[in-house]
Design an enzyme around this catalytic site. Sequence first.
Site, PDB file in Angstrom:
ATOM      1  N   SER A 150    -103.095  91.146  66.113  1.00 47.47           N
ATOM      2  CA  SER A 150    -101.987  90.445  65.481  1.00 47.47           C
ATOM      3  C   SER A 150    -102.012  88.964  65.800  1.00 47.47           C
ATOM      4  O   SER A 150    -102.439  88.546  66.886  1.00 47.47           O
ATOM      5  CB  SER A 150    -100.661  91.049  65.962  1.00 47.47           C
ATOM      6  OG  SER A 150     -99.566  90.258  65.577  1.00 47.47           O
ATOM      7  N   TYR A 183     -94.553  93.309  71.960  1.00 42.63           N
ATOM      8  CA  TYR A 183     -95.532  93.688  70.932  1.00 42.63           C
ATOM      9  C   TYR A 183     -96.806  92.865  71.073  1.00 42.63           C
ATOM     10  O   TYR A 183     -97.920  93.411  71.056  1.00 42.63           O
ATOM     11  CB  TYR A 183     -94.918  93.482  69.546  1.00 42.63           C
ATOM     12  CG  TYR A 183     -95.884  93.706  68.410  1.00 42.63           C
ATOM     13  CD1 TYR A 183     -96.298  94.992  68.077  1.00 42.63           C
ATOM     14  CD2 TYR A 183     -96.387  92.633  67.672  1.00 42.63           C
ATOM     15  CE1 TYR A 183     -97.190  95.199  67.030  1.00 42.63           C
ATOM     16  CE2 TYR A 183     -97.271  92.830  66.622  1.00 42.63           C
ATOM     17  CZ  TYR A 183     -97.674  94.115  66.309  1.00 42.63           C
ATOM     18  OH  TYR A 183     -98.561  94.320  65.284  1.00 42.63           O
TER      19      TYR A 183
END
Length: 336
Positions: free
Chosen positions: A126, A151
Amino acid sequence: MILLTGVAGFIGMHVARRLLADGREVVGIDHLGPCVEPGLKERRLAALGNAAGLRFRRLDLTDGAALEALFGEHAFELVIHLAAQTGVRYSSEHPHESVMSNVVGLTNVLECCRRHGVGHLIYASSSSTYGANRRLPFNEHDPADHPVSVYAATKRSGELLAHSYSHLYGLPTTGLRFFTVYGPWGRPDMAPMLFARAIAAGRPIEVYNGGHMLRDFTYVDDVVEAVLRLATRPAAPSPDFDPLHPDPATSHAPFRIYNVGNQQPVQLSEFIDALEGELGRRAERLARPMPGADMAATCADTHELRQAIGWTPATPLRTGIARFVAWFRQHEACHA
């Protein structure tokens, strides 16, 4: 044969559709567990139809024994690992779920790839891994060691785990840092779907930081193209790797990290303007402060991906939004 994890996820279903259209045999797995919208994953699977080349298995990646049994049934030449517990803000409220899915789940995948001689593992990382980095555009060769969300920390941990397996066992691993992917069947907890549903229903939308946050919105078809091109290009050791000045994106081992982004970030307010134009309605915008886990700006430097596979994003923002809204009108307006 290809193993695709997260086949009922947003990017996963689009990758599956392309692989099946190309005549590839795919084993797709998903745990179909609770998500932000009940039934969404089942709807995505239904949209794939009864393709002859797809074998679906319901499986939780944190169940190492079940995953090991699956690898024992099939000889996977390639694993595309897209399953994850997504959501920057969700991870702040449910850190254990994020760690179990994104770290433990990936570890189980790596172990099975190692034990069964898989030739190449592609996995989703990501843009959030860049965290506190403020130098734009984000470059894979810059450090990414200051995550600002749980995350992001789990995704960076995944990259480090992948490198250890590339080093210890010679497993070729390719990590893809996706930048704000949007398009048909997108995640309902992300801005494009949230905003489209609210605008269509005449409800106000919450806009953080005055809409001044920059995002490198990337159309899903461009992401899929990058994944498929890399599928035939396993990561290889870099002949230029210098252990005295280690490069975060490459290695002496068969390991590589690439950015996958649109290269043209826009302010969130501009994205909303374009969405309003396609929907034919203005939105009432409620100003909200930026959450601490959010990044002020993302922008991808994709030079390395262009050099490796000749990939460049082919979908301008206005074109992508028009396609998204056309799909939304046909499939999603009833959920607004």
